[in-house]
Design an enzyme around this catalytic site. Structure first.
Site, PDB file in Angstrom:
ATOM      1  N   GLU B  52       0.802  -1.219   0.000  1.00 25.42           N
ATOM      2  CA  GLU B  52       0.000   0.000   0.000  1.00 25.42           C
ATOM      3  C   GLU B  52       0.840   1.277   0.000  1.00 25.42           C
ATOM      4  O   GLU B  52       0.405   2.315  -0.496  1.00 25.42           O
ATOM      5  CB  GLU B  52      -0.966   0.011   1.190  1.00 25.42           C
ATOM      6  CG  GLU B  52      -2.118  -0.984   1.051  1.00 25.42           C
ATOM      7  CD  GLU B  52      -1.768  -2.381   1.545  1.00 25.42           C
ATOM      8  OE1 GLU B  52      -0.593  -2.642   1.853  1.00 25.42           O
ATOM      9  OE2 GLU B  52      -2.681  -3.223   1.640  1.00 25.42           O
ATOM     10  N   PHE B 114     -11.354  -8.119  13.293  1.00 23.11           N
ATOM     11  CA  PHE B 114     -10.265  -8.528  12.410  1.00 23.11           C
ATOM     12  C   PHE B 114      -9.944  -7.396  11.426  1.00 23.11           C
ATOM     13  O   PHE B 114     -10.826  -6.852  10.790  1.00 23.11           O
ATOM     14  CB  PHE B 114     -10.647  -9.791  11.636  1.00 23.11           C
ATOM     15  CG  PHE B 114      -9.578 -10.214  10.664  1.00 23.11           C
ATOM     16  CD1 PHE B 114      -8.319 -10.580  11.119  1.00 23.11           C
ATOM     17  CD2 PHE B 114      -9.818 -10.202   9.303  1.00 23.11           C
ATOM     18  CE1 PHE B 114      -7.322 -10.944  10.221  1.00 23.11           C
ATOM     19  CE2 PHE B 114      -8.829 -10.572   8.403  1.00 23.11           C
ATOM     20  CZ  PHE B 114      -7.575 -10.954   8.869  1.00 23.11           C
ATOM     21  N   GLN B 115      -8.687  -7.060  11.322  1.00 25.92           N
ATOM     22  CA  GLN B 115      -8.192  -5.967  10.473  1.00 25.92           C
ATOM     23  C   GLN B 115      -8.876  -4.640  10.791  1.00 25.92           C
ATOM     24  O   GLN B 115      -9.077  -3.802   9.920  1.00 25.92           O
ATOM     25  CB  GLN B 115      -8.327  -6.323   8.979  1.00 25.92           C
ATOM     26  CG  GLN B 115      -7.399  -7.484   8.597  1.00 25.92           C
ATOM     27  CD  GLN B 115      -7.190  -7.622   7.108  1.00 25.92           C
ATOM     28  OE1 GLN B 115      -8.071  -7.357   6.309  1.00 25.92           O
ATOM     29  NE2 GLN B 115      -5.995  -8.066   6.723  1.00 25.92           N
ATOM     30  N   LYS B 164     -17.572  -1.362   5.742  1.00 27.90           N
ATOM     31  CA  LYS B 164     -18.028  -2.284   4.705  1.00 27.90           C
ATOM     32  C   LYS B 164     -19.550  -2.254   4.546  1.00 27.90           C
ATOM     33  O   LYS B 164     -20.066  -2.324   3.421  1.00 27.90           O
ATOM     34  CB  LYS B 164     -17.561  -3.699   5.043  1.00 27.90           C
ATOM     35  CG  LYS B 164     -17.628  -4.645   3.863  1.00 27.90           C
ATOM     36  CD  LYS B 164     -16.957  -5.976   4.189  1.00 27.90           C
ATOM     37  CE  LYS B 164     -16.989  -6.904   2.985  1.00 27.90           C
ATOM     38  NZ  LYS B 164     -16.374  -8.209   3.293  1.00 27.90           N
ATOM     39  N   MET B 482      24.475   9.055   2.294  1.00 31.77           N
ATOM     40  CA  MET B 482      24.346  10.298   3.052  1.00 31.77           C
ATOM     41  C   MET B 482      24.621  10.046   4.538  1.00 31.77           C
ATOM     42  O   MET B 482      25.245  10.864   5.208  1.00 31.77           O
ATOM     43  CB  MET B 482      22.959  10.899   2.847  1.00 31.77           C
ATOM     44  CG  MET B 482      22.832  12.333   3.306  1.00 31.77           C
ATOM     45  SD  MET B 482      23.982  13.465   2.469  1.00 31.77           S
ATOM     46  CE  MET B 482      22.969  14.084   1.133  1.00 31.77           C
TER      47      MET B 482
END
Lengths: 186, 584
Positions: B52, B114-115, B164, B482
């Site tokens: 993502e 969940f999630q 959802k 760097m």
């Protein structure tokens, strides 16, 4: 450098407010923030203060316009003039914020706080507490044989003063609402 | 005409109405209804990413290179938390993107489902604005508002969290024309008194400088044109931040090059010595100012910015102008012309003479080698061999990024995509894919370091699947260059964990992904190898093995002002004190 030829108040933003930019002393300012009353809006405002390291001395919030769903958040904060300007600018650019008023900078304002004091005691201390409450125009809103709950409205300084007097007389608890404030005049 | 539809269909319809052509995303349980709606239409293209974070950086690359709003779609919980880095990146660099996340159904919110994650809570300080939509009736309006907020004023990322059950439920779709007008309408026009005050200063300034930033690019191509007109008409020198490169052409007569920590000597000394600094859409970032106390001590400063909170945040200015760069420059030019197009010609002539002396220092010179590829040389050759092409450049973060800014020339805005404010390693590869999706026929090169590139290398799979022929030009020094440079300068050459052992074979890696791999380690072969990369029609991973210990100069050490720049290794002994060492 000499102030530029920009009228104070020519924009709603404080960048045009040409106060002494070098002042290092902290000032206390009361801000009224008009926000859309939507979920998370208070967290957004508070998150700004914690995320950028600004102070909150007092905070009150309630919906003040039920049809327009607008809430008024009153914040008492401290900082140098530059920091106060930043706080106002940071608040102003938040999407749900409709307006920010610096009640301290804009002119005289009325500031009031409501406090409840629970004082427990017997005998002379109890009588003294009641006498002082009268002087301070506090109301008795609950009473038992061994305690009072006083209700008082006033400036934060007045509430502090009353609390100091009650402490040796059996002060048990204080509940304060935080400051509500309005500019004086129309 | 009102239409009833499901929340999932509303998402797709609203995106179409907002002119969205492509969405970068990754499916999951909480966004399945939206994916089902995407499956049943052909107007919006979906690009399946591999992580993502990649989706958000692709949306950023898309947005930066087109000026349009980029869109990413992620699922709840880990999908949303993976998007966080991209959101902050877009927030710091003012990039307009809309991220849509799925959420567990409303009746499960707060049950540690969940999630489930508190996505609006997590992303509140990471976005310009975010919303949790709990009722399908509000969904279409919220999406239209989100696009408005994202692109208006100072652009930025917004997030819409959609449970959802809200995606499944039906309600009436509201078109973008029908929504109530948002109170959020940032002011575009600058205060004319303030603009006139600036013109007065411009008429007499002996040593003026235009200090431009990403705000010029965000304001649109018109603003870049006005900037060019202003520079040509006044003959004022122009420098730019990392974010603003391309607004004024690198081939332009008045161009001083980038300023800041690794900016050019002439640009930084001009900033230090000027008597009038005109900040156009930049924000006095700490990479630019160095030690604030000694920043450009003798100048009057004007600041044009659409975000009032940028003004006086770091540097107190004398003329604040709150407004959109394009609108303000238009008024500025009009007022300046109407007052007789005056500048201090004698002063300017002397100023340019001084600048030419600084230019003669040739601060970008480096010691080339016939046996090892110097990273600067690699970029000089890349520039020479791609000049004039329809070219877009993205970068990762580190030395290679600064060298790219120094050695590549940008003639137009929206051609340079880099993570400036947040400094996100792993930005460049996905960003290059986002750019390529927006410009399928253009040459898109990600100038990378091997360490940054590995952070999101899984997106090569996306490049392959969607036939995005991005060129990954990796300056491989087998070091975190760097970090290594700072350890050399600040930490007694104790190179704590700044080298990468066990690097992959990048050519084999390319083969594993099914694209072309090129390895080059000899300066004599470099041109041919670059040409091979340019000729290949698909994605290329170019492993350019460069000098391992090269440092990036010029450099303003932390805690130092502009006039105390280091020009090369000889200048570096004991330059950063204990006070500077605590800065980043």
């Amino acid at each position: 450098m000499s102030p530029l030829n920009i009228k104070k108040g020519s924009s709603s933003h404080s960048a045009y407010d040409l106060r002494d930019s070098n002042a290092q002393a902290e000032e206390s300012h009361t801000l009224a923030v008009i926000v859309e009353n939507e979920p998370g809006v208070l967290a957004r405002v508070i998150g700004l203060f914690s995320g950028r390291g600004y102070n909150i001395d007092s905070l009150t919030v309630a919906e003040v316009d039920h049809t327009g769903h607008l809430s008024r958040i009153t914040i008492v904060t401290r900082g140098t003039p530059a920091v106060i300007d930043q706080i106002e600018a940071q608040l102003s650019r938040m999407v749900p914020v409709h307006a920010v008023h610096d009640l301290t900078a804009d002119g005289p304002s009325v500031q009031r706080e409501l406090a409840l004091f629970k004082v427990a005691g017997k005998g002379e201390a109890r009588i003294e507490a009641l006498r002082l409450a009268e002087i301070f125009r506090a109301n008795v809103v609950d009473s038992t044989l061994e305690s009072f709950v006083f209700e008082m409205t006033g400036t934060p300084e007045k509430i502090d003063a009353f609390a100091e007097l009650m402490r040796p007389l059996g002060l048990r608890e204080i509940a304060r609402t935080g400051v509500a404030a309005l500019a004086r005049g129309a | 005409m009102t239409k009833t539809m499901t929340g999932a269909d509303m998402v797709v319809q609203a995106l179409k109405d907002q002119g969205v052509e492509v969405v970068f995303g990754y499916p999951g349980g909480a966004v399945l209804p939206i994916y089902d709606a995407i499956f049943q239409q052909n107007d919006i293209r979906h690009v399946l990413v591999r992580h993502e974070q990649g989706a958000v950086h692709m949306a950023e690359g898309y947005a930066r290179s087109t000026g349009k709003v980029g869109v990413a779609l992620v699922t709840s919980g880990p999908g949303a938390t993976n998007a966080v880095t991209g959101l902050v990146d877009a927030l710091m660099d003012s990039i307009p993107i809309v991220v849509i996340s799925g959420q567990v159904p409303t009746f499960m919110i707060g049950t540690d489902g969940f999630q489930e994650a508190d996505t609006v809570g997590i992303t509140r300080p990471c976005t310009k604005m975010n919303w949790l939509v709990k009722d399908t009736a509000n969904l279409a309006e919220t999406i239209h508002q989100a696009f408005h907020v994202s692109r208006s004023g100072r652009p930025g990322p917004v997030l819409i969290d959609i449970p959802k059950d809200v995606q499944f439920a039906t309600s009436t779709y509201v078109t973008k024309e029908k929504i109530k007008i948002s109170h959020y309408q940032p002011k575009l026009k600058g205060d004319i008194d303030a603009i006139t005050a600036l013109v007065e200063l411009m008429e007499t300034a002996e040593r003026p400088i235009l200090y431009t930033g990403g705000g010029v690019i965000n304001s649109g191509p018109g603003a870049s044109q006005l900037l060019r007109e202003l520079a040509a008409a006044t003959d004022f020198p122009v420098t730019s931040t990392l974010m603003g490169l391309g607004a004024y052409p690198a081939s332009g007569k008045n161009w001083l090059g980038m300023l800041g920590m690794h900016g050019l000597y002439e640009a930084n000394l001009a900033m230090h010595g000027c008597d009038l600094m005109i900040n156009i859409g930049a924000r006095f970032d700490d990479r630019i100012t160095g030690r604030v106390k000694d920043f450009s001590p003798r100048s009057k400063k004007a600041h044009i910015d659409i975000d009032a909170s940028s003004i006086n945040k770091v540097i107190r200015v004398d003329v604040p102008i709150i407004g959109d760069v394009g609108h303000v420059l238009e008024d500025l030019l009009r007022v300046w012309k109407s007052r007789g197009r005056k500048t201090n010609k004698d002063g300017l002539a002397k100023w340019w003479k001084q600048i030419d002396e600084w230019r003669a220092v040739k601060c970008l010179s480096y010691k080339n080698s016939t046996t090892t590829i110097k990273p600067q040389y690699a970029l000089q050759r890349l520039e020479a061999l791609t000049k004039g092409m329809n070219r877009y450049i993205t970068t990762e973060v580190g030395q290679h990024q600064m060298w790219a800014a120094q050695f590549l020339g940008f003639e137009d805005p929206n051609r340079w995509m880099t993570s400036g404010g947040l400094g996100t390693m792993g930005y460049g590869l996905p960003a290059s894919i986002g750019v390529q999706i927006a410009h399928p026929d253009a040459l898109v090169i990600n100038v990378a370091g091997e360490a940054s590139w590995l952070m999101n290398m899984q997106e090569m799979g996306t490049a392959m699947q969607f036939r995005a022929p991005v060129k990954q030009f990796i300056l491989n020094n087998e070091r975190l260059g760097m970090v290594r440079q700072w350890q050399e300068l600040l930490h007694g050459e104790r190179y704590s964990h700044s080298w990468s052992d066990a690097l992959p074979d990048f050519v084999k890696l390319a083969e594993a992904f099914g694209c072309k791999g090129i390895k080059c380690s000899d300066p004599k072969d470099l041109d041919d190898a670059i040409m091979d990369m340019l000729k290949y029609p698909g994605p290329v991973i170019f492993d350019c093995l460069v000098e391992k210990h090269e440092n990036c100069f010029p450099m303003i050490p932390s805690g130092k002002p502009h006039n105390e720049m280091l020009l090369g290794d000889a200048d570096t002994q004991g330059v950063i004190g204990a006070k500077g060492a605590v800065l980043v």
